[in-house]
Structure formats: structure tokens, C-alpha cells
Design a protein around this motif. Structure first.
Motif, PDB file in Angstrom:
ATOM      1  N   LEU A 117       0.850  -1.194   0.000  1.00  0.00           N
ATOM      2  CA  LEU A 117       0.000   0.000   0.000  1.00  0.00           C
ATOM      3  C   LEU A 117       0.886   1.245   0.000  1.00  0.00           C
ATOM      4  O   LEU A 117       0.857   2.058   0.924  1.00  0.00           O
ATOM      5  N   TYR A 118       1.658   1.400  -1.053  1.00  0.00           N
ATOM      6  CA  TYR A 118       2.691   2.435  -1.093  1.00  0.00           C
ATOM      7  C   TYR A 118       2.132   3.835  -0.850  1.00  0.00           C
ATOM      8  O   TYR A 118       2.570   4.548   0.059  1.00  0.00           O
ATOM      9  N   GLY A 119       1.176   4.245  -1.672  1.00  0.00           N
ATOM     10  CA  GLY A 119       0.650   5.603  -1.565  1.00  0.00           C
ATOM     11  C   GLY A 119      -0.082   5.852  -0.270  1.00  0.00           C
ATOM     12  O   GLY A 119       0.023   6.938   0.312  1.00  0.00           O
ATOM     13  N   LEU A 120      -0.827   4.861   0.210  1.00  0.00           N
ATOM     14  CA  LEU A 120      -1.565   5.013   1.451  1.00  0.00           C
ATOM     15  C   LEU A 120      -0.615   5.143   2.639  1.00  0.00           C
ATOM     16  O   LEU A 120      -0.795   5.991   3.521  1.00  0.00           O
ATOM     17  N   GLY A 156      -5.753  -2.922   9.419  1.00  0.00           N
ATOM     18  CA  GLY A 156      -5.899  -4.338   9.739  1.00  0.00           C
ATOM     19  C   GLY A 156      -6.844  -5.084   8.835  1.00  0.00           C
ATOM     20  O   GLY A 156      -6.633  -6.256   8.523  1.00  0.00           O
ATOM     21  N   ASN A 157      -7.913  -4.423   8.365  1.00  0.00           N
ATOM     22  CA  ASN A 157      -8.895  -5.090   7.504  1.00  0.00           C
ATOM     23  C   ASN A 157      -8.842  -4.565   6.081  1.00  0.00           C
ATOM     24  O   ASN A 157      -9.795  -4.709   5.325  1.00  0.00           O
ATOM     25  N   THR A 158      -7.724  -3.969   5.720  1.00  0.00           N
ATOM     26  CA  THR A 158      -7.602  -3.381   4.389  1.00  0.00           C
ATOM     27  C   THR A 158      -7.523  -4.467   3.324  1.00  0.00           C
ATOM     28  O   THR A 158      -6.764  -5.422   3.441  1.00  0.00           O
ATOM     29  N   SER A 159      -8.322  -4.300   2.291  1.00  0.00           N
ATOM     30  CA  SER A 159      -8.300  -5.232   1.167  1.00  0.00           C
ATOM     31  C   SER A 159      -7.360  -4.703   0.098  1.00  0.00           C
ATOM     32  O   SER A 159      -7.195  -3.491  -0.065  1.00  0.00           O
ATOM     33  N   LEU A 160      -6.764  -5.611  -0.649  1.00  0.00           N
ATOM     34  CA  LEU A 160      -5.859  -5.214  -1.730  1.00  0.00           C
ATOM     35  C   LEU A 160      -6.599  -5.019  -3.042  1.00  0.00           C
ATOM     36  O   LEU A 160      -5.991  -4.983  -4.099  1.00  0.00           O
ATOM     37  N   GLU A 161      -7.894  -4.914  -2.992  1.00  0.00           N
ATOM     38  CA  GLU A 161      -8.677  -4.634  -4.183  1.00  0.00           C
ATOM     39  C   GLU A 161      -9.191  -3.200  -4.105  1.00  0.00           C
ATOM     40  O   GLU A 161      -9.544  -2.720  -3.036  1.00  0.00           O
ATOM     41  N   GLY A 162      -9.237  -2.529  -5.235  1.00  0.00           N
ATOM     42  CA  GLY A 162      -9.789  -1.186  -5.239  1.00  0.00           C
ATOM     43  C   GLY A 162      -8.741  -0.127  -5.479  1.00  0.00           C
ATOM     44  O   GLY A 162      -7.555  -0.390  -5.595  1.00  0.00           O
TER      45      GLY A 162
END
Length: 606
Positions: A117-120, A156-162
């Protein structure tokens, strides 16, 4: 300390006037047996200080770095690093340590994460780094511990979609800058060539490189887990000991994989029995305690044991034979009599599969995406077989390379790389790469004439690139080739994509992995080039424009034309000024004469 989320460590790296770049703080400690202020590093992460505090950083007030670290203790997953660098005048500090002897203090705060999640991560880290420097007292580390807890609770609940995966990346700016050369960059990576990106500062470097990778569906989300398997340089004696005691990363698969490999193919696609995927099936969350990097202790023994693979193992169960990159490995087996015909039909109908990563854009998470562990690639794949297994088996992705990693460019265990550098020494040694991408000038320098020939865009490619440029320039609605359809025979399809290019791609590791399995969703994808068609006058213009912009002779002609035009304009201005001055003088003289004449006439009349 048990890891509770995707963030592994918060690390502060500083520049010491005698010792150079060094770790000054880590939370949790990089080595749990030592304290937070320990400067000791795990052997796998010995380059961490030089990646977090980049070369030439003193030339900039602040910068951002994306980098990749190898996994620790035999884990497969890449560790994703984001670092925010700043410098401050020493006299502005409230508390000045005795070892601060220079006028400025340079430090980086970095996050080591299990999620790409580079940008985030960058957005959150920049705020904390600013606050940390505003304290003007670097002993105040409570804010860094709070950052660790906050990131793990919020991600913690971040999805890698979107779209959040692509935060901060701009394909539009990339296309506007590189124009039709974006397609050349895409093909270079698809052919698994050694590609070096070059520019300063680092934030422009990593931004451009990661944006190129975002053009490959699913690549950033799931395609980089195996992209940083390399061993730091050791002394000869240490290296020999390592080779004796440590099996090669590419020579081991799990016993669970071997026993259940043939369960992977079914009527409706692939199925995985229990946890029996190539590297062990991942859980429902994108990270788990079993996947995290170890903190100084060996991982507990699990049911999955690592063994040396037999020399002729089943292609569905072994990756070790990929080290030879022998095309016959996967072509000799029929996988229970079912796979061979399917693969052959796909190869015939989808010779243009190079278009798939371009025309199938990453989609937001709608609840219908199905990702399963690839039986051969080990990556999380969708029904199209995306992401392609490009960054596997020793093909590295290093968004930023420190000078201390220079030896990796010539390492025999590294079969290729996509890497970024800011030090001119990387660019000068052209023999270590196949292509150098100078981002500032949007120049792609390809050294091998044969490779240039393979990458030479077809007429259909030029149409596609021209469409992309017009699409982003005119700010059209983001409708990507919607409602269009094409038909064509296989030979025509080959020529539309480039016969040489398709042949070269079919010799790559990622093609063999992709072609060795079934991908049901491909039945819905047209196999023709989206911009095939009859030649026209506009195609001649496109080809001429491409030739002028890319060939050395064309560049010289273009420069001559620009120089000539400039000289003509300057000469015209000079002539205009001269003629204009003469005309004004003549007009003045005539006016003076006419006034004198009329005055004389009037006097004579009187």
C-alpha cells in the motif's frame, strides 16, 4: 512481540558524520533480543539504512522512497518499505546530541509492511514525519509507537482490491510524458528484460516505475510477493558457508504440494485441496502470523516441510525446473490427459495475450473477484491468470536501488530486474542492463539492435498508443474500448502484435507459467488486436512521427528542422526590423519633403 497487523516495524534512519547511514530506532525492535535503539540489523536487511536514506538526499529538503526488502527466515513474501526523508538545521533543534556536528540533520522515518500500500502508507507517514521533525527533539519517540499502533489498527482489515492500492500513481501523467513509449516499457517488462529507470529525486523515480507496473492487472496487489529474493553480498567464506547450509530458494517446494499437485485442475477451473498450494494457501486475510517476517527467532515447525525436488518432478508440483527455463518442461505433460488440448487451444486463440494486461484494467472490489493460489506461480491469480508470474524465479523488482546493491545487476542468480536508481554510476554501466529509461527526457535507450527490432511497434500498436495519448489528453470519460469488437485470423493477429515480439514472449518464464494452466474467463476475451484494420494515410503519419522521434537519424533531422526554423524566425525578425526601419526613415523623409514642398508652394503663391 506478536505482530498484530500488516505493519512490521517503524524505523528511524539517520546519517552519522563518521558512521554514515545507520538505524537509530526501531519499533518493535528489528532484533527482539536487543533494544529499540540498537543499530544491529538482520543479515537479510543489511541494506535497509541505504534504502531508507537515499544517495544524494542532502540535495533535497524532503523526499519519499519506495523499496523492497527480501523476506526473513525463509518466508516467501516480500517486505514493502516506504520511507519519508527530511533534513533540518541543527541550530533549530531544542535538544542537540553530542554527535551532531554538522549544520544539518538528515533522518528518515520508514514503515516496513506486509502489504503493498505504497501511496496510502506514504500519505500517513508524511504527516507523522512532519510532526516528528516539528518536535525538534528526536528523542521523543512516543509518536512513532503511536504510529505503529494506529497503522495496524486502521489497516488491519484493508483489502488489496480497489483504488487505494493505486493512491498516488497517475497513469495519465505517465502516458502524457512517455506517450507511445509506454507500450515499449510495457513490452520490455513483459519480455523480462533488465530495465533500469533513472532520475532524481527518488519520489519521481519510484512514482514512474510503480505506475508502469500498475498497467499490469493485479501486479501491485498480488504480483510482487516474490520480487525481492536476493542474498546480500557476503565475504567468500561466509557465502560458502551459506550455500552449504541453506537450500536455494528456487530449489524447494513443500511436500504438501508434491502429494496433491494433481488435484489442482478441474472442470470449472482450479481447485485447491486444503492448504496444498505451491507455497501454502493463504488465509482469508492478506497477512497472517505464519507469513510475517520473523523477529530474530526461527519460525515454529509446521506441517509443510521443505525438501529438495526430484530432478523430473511433475510440472504441476515443481518450480525447481524453472531454473533452467526449459520450454519442454510444461509441454511434455498432459496433466491427466486434459490440460494439453486446452493449453494448445488457448495458445492458438490467444496468441495476442500480450494485449490482455493492457486491455483488462484492474477492477474495484465488487465482491465477485475470485483469486486462487496459482499452482505453479504461487501468486494469487484471477480467472484470467493475472497477475503474470513476471517477478518470480530471480526476476527482481527494486523501485529504488542503493549503490551498495550494485552487485545485484551482475549477480548470476538474478535473471533480470526492473530497478530504479538515482546514482549516475548505474546509468554509466550500460552493459549491465538491456534498457535504460531516462525519465526526465522520456528517453528509452535500448542497447541491442535485435531487441529494438523485436520491440518495434506494429501499425496496430501505434494506433493503440495514439488512442491512449488522445484519450488522456482530451480528458475523455474513462470508457476503455467499450462496446468495440474485432475479428481476425491468427496469422493476422500475430502480425498485428509483431511476430518477433510474440515469439520472444512465448520464450519467457511468465508465458510458460500462464500457458500451463486453464483460464476459463479468457473465453470471453477477443483474441485480436483491438486496433487492427486496413492501412490508411493516418497510419503513414503515425509511422513517420514514430520514426522521427525514435531513430537517431530522425532525431538529427528533427533537431536540424527546429534549428532551421529558429534561424528563419530570427532572420525574419532581423529583416523585418531592418526593412521596417528603412521604411520609417523613408516615410519620415518623404513627409519632411512634402511638408517643405507644400510650404514652398504656399510661399510662391503669396
Amino acid at each position: 512481540m506478536e505482530n498484530r497487523g500488516p505493519v512490521l516495524h517503524i524505523v528511524v534512519v539517520g546519517f552519522h558524520h563518521k558512521k554514515g547511514c545507520q538505524v537509530e530506532f526501531s519499533y518493535p525492535p528489528l532484533k527482539p533480543a536487543e533494544g529499540h535503539d540498537s543499530q544491529s540489523l538482520p543479515e537479510e536487511w543489511k541494506y535497509l539504512p541505504f534504502l531508507a536514506l537515499p544517495d544524494g538526499a542532502h540535495n533535497y529538503q524532503e523526499d519519499t522512497v519506495f523499496f523492497h526488502l527480501p523476506p526473513r527466515c525463509g518466508d516467501r513474501t516480500t517486505v514493502y518499505g516506504v520511507s519519508c526523508y527530511r533534513q533540518i538545521e541543527a541550530k533549530a533543534l531544542k535538544v542537540r546530541q553530542a554527535d551532531i556536528t554538522r549544520e544539518t540533520v538528515q533522518k528518515s522515518v520508514c514503515v516496513l509492511s506486509q502489504l503493498p500500500l505504497y501511496g496510502l502508507l506514504q500519505a500517513k507517514l508524511q504527516l507523522i514525519t512532519h510532526a516528528y521533525f516539528e518536535e525538534k527533539d528526536f528523542s521523543q519517540i512516543s509518536i512513532l509507537k503511536e504510529l505503529y499502533d494506529h497503522m495496524n489498527s486502521s489497516l488491519g482489515n484493508t483489502s488489496l482490491e480497489g483504488s487505494q492500492v493505486y493512491l498516488g500513481l497517475s497513469p495519465r501523467d505517465l502516458v502524457l510524458h512517455f506517450r507511445h513509449k509506454v507500450l515499449i516499457l510495457f513490452k520490455l517488462i513483459l519480455l523480462e528484460k533488465k530495465v533500469l529507470f533513472y532520475i532524481s529525486p527518488v519520489n519521481r523515480l519510484v512514482g514512474a516505475l510503480m505506475t508502469v507496473l500498475s498497467l499490469f492487472p493485479g501486479m501491485i496487489e498480488h504480483g510482487l510477493t516474490d520480487c525481492s529474493h536476493y542474498r546480500p553480498r557476503k565475504s567468500i567464506s561466509e557465502d560458502a558457508g551459506l550455500q552449504e547450509n541453506t537450500p536455494h530458494l528456487d530449489d524447494s517446494v513443500s511436500t504438501a504440494d508434491t502429494s496433491d499437485a494433481n488435484l489442482g485442475m478441474g472442470k470449472g477451473g482450479r481447485k485447491v485441496a486444503g492448504d496444498h498450494s505451491l507455497e501454502g494457501q493463504k488465509g482469508s486475510v492478506p497477512f497472517s502470523p505464519s507469513e510475517k517476517t520473523c523477529n530474530g527467532a526461527q519460525s515454529s515447525n509446521s506441517a509443510v516441510q521443505r525438501l529438495k525436488v526430484p530432478s523430473r518432478a511433475s510440472p504441476a508440483s515443481s518450480e525447481s525446473d524453472w531454473e533452467t527455463l526449459d520450454p519442454s518442461i510444461l509441454e511434455e505433460s498432459d496433466l491427466k490427459g486434459e490440460h494439453e488440448n486446452t493449453a494448445s487451444e488457448q495458445a492458438e486463440n490467444l496468441l495476442s495475450s500480450e494485449s490482455l494486461p493492457i486491455t483488462v484494467q484492474p477492477q474495484p472490489n465488487t465482491g465477485h473477484a475470485v483469486l486462487v493460489p496459482g499452482l505453479i506461480s504461487g501468486l494469487e491469480e484471477d480467472q484470467y491468470g493475472m497477475p503474470l508470474a513476471i517477478f518470480t524465479k530471480g526476476y527482481l523488482c527494486l523501485p529504488y536501488m542503493a549503490l551498495q546493491q550494485h552487485h545485484l545487476l551482475s549477480d548470476v542468480t538474478v535473471r533480470g530486474f526492473v530497478a530504479g536508481a538515482t546514482n549516475i554510476l548505474f546509468r554509466q554501466q550500460k552493459h549491465l542492463s538491456d534498457a535504460i529509461v531516462e525519465i526526465e527526457d522520456a528517453h528509452v535507450q535500448i542497447h541491442d539492435p535485435e531487441l529494438r527490432k523485436i520491440l518495434n511497434p506494429t501499425t496496430a500498436d501505434l494506433r493503440f498508443a495514439d488512442y491512449l495519448v488522445k484519450h488522456v489528453t482530451e480528458n475523455r470519460d474513462d470508457v476503455f474500448l467499450d462496446g468495440t469488437g474485432w475479428e481476425g485470423d491468427n496469422e493476422k493477429t500475430l502480425s498485428d502484435f509483431g511476430t518477433l515480439f510474440v515469439a520472444a514472449w512465448k520464450n519467457t518464464h511468465n508465458y510458460r507459467v500462464w500457458n500451463s494452466n486453464k483460464h476459463p474467463a479468457l473465453a470471453e476475451v477477443n483474441s485480436s488486436h483491438p486496433f487492427q484494420g486496413q492501412y490508411s494515410v493516418s497510419d503513414v503519419k503515425l509511422r513517420l512521427s514514430h520514426s522521427v522521434q525514435n531513430s537517431e537519424r530522425g532525431k538529427k533531422i528533427g533537431n536540424v528542422m527546429v534549428s532551421t526554423s529558429r534561424n528563419v524566425v530570427q532572420t525574419g525578425k532581423a529583416v523585418g526590423q531592418s526593412v521596417g526601419g528603412a521604411f520609417t526613415s523613408a516615410k519620415s523623409a518623404v513627409s519632411s519633403w512634402f511638408s517643405t514642398f507644400t510650404q514652398s508652394t504656399q510661399n510662391l503663391g503669396d
